[in-house]
Write a protein that holds these residues in place. Structure first.
Motif, PDB file in Angstrom:
ATOM      1  N   UNK A 176       1.540   9.054  -0.670  1.00  0.00           N
ATOM      2  CA  UNK A 176       1.857   8.329  -1.072  1.00  0.00           C
ATOM      3  C   UNK A 176       1.929   6.471  -0.104  1.00  0.00           C
ATOM      4  N   UNK A 177       2.224   6.782   0.932  1.00  0.00           N
ATOM      5  CA  UNK A 177       2.468   6.085   1.927  1.00  0.00           C
ATOM      6  C   UNK A 177       0.851   5.749   2.177  1.00  0.00           C
ATOM      7  N   UNK A 178      -0.254   7.471   2.411  1.00  0.00           N
ATOM      8  CA  UNK A 178      -1.548   6.394   2.746  1.00  0.00           C
ATOM      9  C   UNK A 178      -2.552   6.058   1.754  1.00  0.00           C
ATOM     10  N   UNK A 179      -2.058   6.671   0.138  1.00  0.00           N
ATOM     11  CA  UNK A 179      -2.778   5.488  -0.957  1.00  0.00           C
ATOM     12  C   UNK A 179      -2.223   3.536   0.061  1.00  0.00           C
ATOM     13  N   UNK A 180      -0.911   3.966  -0.195  1.00  0.00           N
ATOM     14  CA  UNK A 180      -0.521   2.723  -0.782  1.00  0.00           C
ATOM     15  C   UNK A 180      -1.313   1.598   0.539  1.00  0.00           C
ATOM     16  N   UNK A 181      -1.442   2.437   1.400  1.00  0.00           N
ATOM     17  CA  UNK A 181      -2.949   1.551   2.658  1.00  0.00           C
ATOM     18  C   UNK A 181      -3.305   0.944   2.312  1.00  0.00           C
ATOM     19  N   UNK A 182      -3.633   1.311   0.935  1.00  0.00           N
ATOM     20  CA  UNK A 182      -5.339   0.979   0.445  1.00  0.00           C
ATOM     21  C   UNK A 182      -5.180   0.297  -1.487  1.00  0.00           C
ATOM     22  N   UNK A 183      -3.829  -0.276  -0.805  1.00  0.00           N
ATOM     23  CA  UNK A 183      -3.159  -1.053  -2.340  1.00  0.00           C
ATOM     24  C   UNK A 183      -2.563  -2.656  -1.530  1.00  0.00           C
ATOM     25  N   UNK A 186       0.943  -2.515  -2.049  1.00  0.00           N
ATOM     26  CA  UNK A 186       2.406  -1.946  -2.278  1.00  0.00           C
ATOM     27  C   UNK A 186       3.286  -3.249  -0.953  1.00  0.00           C
ATOM     28  N   UNK A 187       4.343  -2.919  -0.935  1.00  0.00           N
ATOM     29  CA  UNK A 187       4.852  -3.834   0.159  1.00  0.00           C
ATOM     30  C   UNK A 187       4.907  -2.759   1.067  1.00  0.00           C
ATOM     31  N   UNK A 323      -0.858   4.195  -6.643  1.00  0.00           N
ATOM     32  CA  UNK A 323      -0.371   3.101  -5.620  1.00  0.00           C
ATOM     33  C   UNK A 323       0.178   2.897  -4.919  1.00  0.00           C
ATOM     34  N   UNK A 324       0.350   4.141  -4.303  1.00  0.00           N
ATOM     35  CA  UNK A 324       1.686   4.024  -3.657  1.00  0.00           C
ATOM     36  C   UNK A 324       3.266   3.921  -3.512  1.00  0.00           C
ATOM     37  N   UNK A 327       7.973   4.779  -3.779  1.00  0.00           N
ATOM     38  CA  UNK A 327       8.420   4.820  -2.999  1.00  0.00           C
ATOM     39  C   UNK A 327       7.814   3.636  -1.525  1.00  0.00           C
ATOM     40  N   UNK A 328       6.964   3.299  -1.813  1.00  0.00           N
ATOM     41  CA  UNK A 328       5.601   2.749  -1.129  1.00  0.00           C
ATOM     42  C   UNK A 328       5.498   1.483  -1.654  1.00  0.00           C
ATOM     43  N   UNK A 329       5.095   1.012  -3.129  1.00  0.00           N
ATOM     44  CA  UNK A 329       5.275   0.205  -3.222  1.00  0.00           C
ATOM     45  C   UNK A 329       5.929  -0.982  -4.274  1.00  0.00           C
TER      46      UNK A 329
END
Lengths: 388, 176
Positions: A176-183, A186-187, A323-324, A327-329
């Motif tokens: 999920x953090x890998x996806x968040x890198x493209x959003x 995401x915080x 979206x991340x 956990x990441x957003x």
């Protein structure tokens, strides 16, 4: 009256912030400002004027002493359909279930659903300690500090049953953090390594920092209308919504959610199956809950969660919580119950930018929440399809 | 011996619940009888750091610690409890004694239970043959004849014919 069914024609998020500003346009920032911001953005996204809205649904932990009608008033909306939802992580899809029927029945033509919160510090403790009467009377007197303790127990049970280790659950947080890198919304976007995940500060063993959601201030909103309301723009038609509440009366082990009851019938009503899902938003308050719900949705047909985690989520980059996730957003209180829906709609409408799942046609989102005593009592799922 | 945790046994079907609630989740019955759970088996344990180290609690002895142990315990009557483990020595699988102080559920491995676990002779009188262990589930008593129904004090019971209205303000605090 809509014979073609209802669709989500707009979706937006008021940007999540880990440390919310104290002021918003010259006023002390309150939850209502975040809700207003999300509503304005969602209407813009849908190309709908505020005066065309005739239905409003609100879900938030921090409205008191206000209610949904206060939000209608404060946002200047005259409506003929109004609901206030209190089911937290399941609130978004619960409202969606009612909104779809209202649009189909003609009780309203354009409904805005909004969920969000600004909860920090002392407010967060107060919310956790007064979540319900059972919590206030018997759990808040323990040094529990929120639901982490209960989900530590659930994670341990799950580990025992499936022989999983922390390295396995790490796949959820890392993927999920890998996806968040493209959003950009995401915080937390910096890639997370397995070493960092394992060495993170302990919260409630076996849960460490990256197994727990970062609370943020923010809000999410969607616009529900008849499928043919805007034939010129892509929309997410709601194929089916399914819900199951208090399915085990809190007497089970927490390793099943209400999805175990409602997912199958929902797929059936949608005329689709788990293999049709191009992308999925699963309510991710903890990694273990992602695995449990994924299995209940039918995404782990071989019943091997370790394979699902490593081969599907991490190596296969399966589009799950793109979206991340929370956990990441970030977890914006009750906004978390709409966050996954907003991401599905964003993906199905082809507006997900660098994280866009190519030719996504079918998207699924789940909601989960309301820990009454031992685990979440509310679960629901929405199956959506790109139209136009 | 631990003093136990007061639970509710359904007078109709014998199902035990905690915390108390108006209707039996299994059969819908609502004449509750008191049932005390004395022991349980630890299923999971975890540790938390108290938010406020100097917090005044009914169990003042743990507030100075940097960590406290919490456990999920399956009580001998069925309900699963989240409990405080003041001694911090609980492990999954062991049997603990249960007690409650100011609504804090507490689990300790008593000397007697520890000794029993170790296979040594427990201090005091050994249980006689056929005698139920403390807190062991026993079949519920048959429904009392009319006029003798035991009603747990503090549980709101509607007056005949009073309907749902009138409940407001009459519900008293649940048995802690």
């Amino acid at each position: 009256v809509s014979r073609g069914g209802a669709a989500i024609i707009g979706a937006a998020e008021s940007p999540y912030t880990r440390h919310a500003p104290l002021e918003w346009h010259g006023q002390a920032l309150r939850t209502e400002h975040l809700l207003a911001d999300a509503v304005v953005r969602a209407l813009e996204d849908a190309g709908i004027e505020r005066d065309q809205v005739d239905g409003l649904g609100v879900c938030s932990f921090t409205l008191a002493p206000d209610h949904a009608i206060d939000i209608a008033w404060r946002l200047g909306m005259s409506v003929r359909w109004l609901m206030e939802d209190t089911s937290g992580g399941a609130g978004g899809i619960n409202m969606l279930q009612h909104a779809v029927r209202a649009v189909e029945a003609g009780d309203a033509s354009v409904i805005v659903l909004v969920a969000g919160d600004k909860i920090f510090g002392r407010d967060y403790e107060t919310l956790n300690d007064n979540y319900n009467r059972a919590t206030r009377d018997y759990l808040a007197v323990l040094p529990m500090e929120g639901p982490n303790t209960l989900f530590s127990f659930i994670t341990q049970r799950h580990m025992r049953r499936y022989g999983l280790r922390r390295e396995d659950y790490a796949c959820v947080a890392l993927a999920q953090r890998r996806w968040a890198g493209r959003n950009p919304g995401a915080v937390y976007r910096r890639p997370l390594t397995l070493e960092e995940y394992l060495a993170a500060p302990v919260v409630a063993p076996p849960l460490h920092r990256y197994d727990c959601v970062p609370p943020v201030a923010g809000a999410d909103a969607i616009v529900v209308a008849a499928v043919d309301r805007r034939a010129d723009a892509a929309a997410a038609r709601v194929r089916a919504v399914g819900t199951a509440y208090d399915h085990d009366k809190q007497e089970g082990d927490g390793l099943s959610t209400g999805l175990s009851v409602c997912a199958g019938p929902t797929w059936e009503r949608a005329g689709l199956g788990p293999e049709d899902a191009d992308m999925v938003s699963i309510y991710d308050d903890y990694p273990v809950m992602v695995v449990i719900q994924a299995a209940e949705l039918g995404l782990i047909p071989d019943g091997d969660p370790a394979r699902f985690l490593h081969a599907d989520l991490w190596e296969g980059q399966r589009p799950l919580n793109t979206s991340g996730g929370q956990l990441s957003a970030g977890q914006a209180g009750a906004g978390a119950g709409l966050h996954g829906v907003v991401e599905v709609v964003t993906q199905l409408r082809g507006r997900a930018g660098r994280r866009q799942v190519e030719s996504a046609r079918i998207g699924v989102s789940t909601g989960y929440g309301m820990v009454l005593w031992r685990h979440g009592a509310c679960a629901n799922v929405a199956v959506m399809e790109r139209v136009n | 011996m631990p003093t136990g945790i007061a639970m509710r046994r359904c007078g109709s079907c014998g199902h035990v619940v905690f915390p108390p609630r108006p209707l039996c989740p299994r059969c819908g019955g609502r004449d509750w009888r008191r049932a005390v759970s004395l022991t349980g088996v630890v299923e999971e344990v975890t540790w938390r750091r108290p938010r406020r180290k100097r917090m005044q609690t009914p169990l003042g002895h743990w507030v100075e610690r940097s960590e406290v142990q919490l456990a999920s315990v399956r009580s001998d009557l069925g309900p699963v409890l989240t409990v405080l483990a003041p001694d911090g020595d609980l492990k999954p699988g062991i049997t603990v004694g249960l007690e409650s102080e100011a609504s804090v559920s507490i689990a300790r491995e008593s000397a007697e239970l520890r000794a029993r676990r170790a296979g040594a002779r427990a201090p005091g009188r050994p249980p006689a043959d056929g005698e139920p262990l403390p807190g062991e589930w026993a079949p519920p008593p048959r429904a009392a004849p009319p006029g003798e129904t035991e009603v747990v004090p503090g549980e709101w019971v509607p007056e005949p014919g009073s309907g749902a209205a009138g409940a407001a303000g009459r519900e008293r605090a649940e048995d802690r």
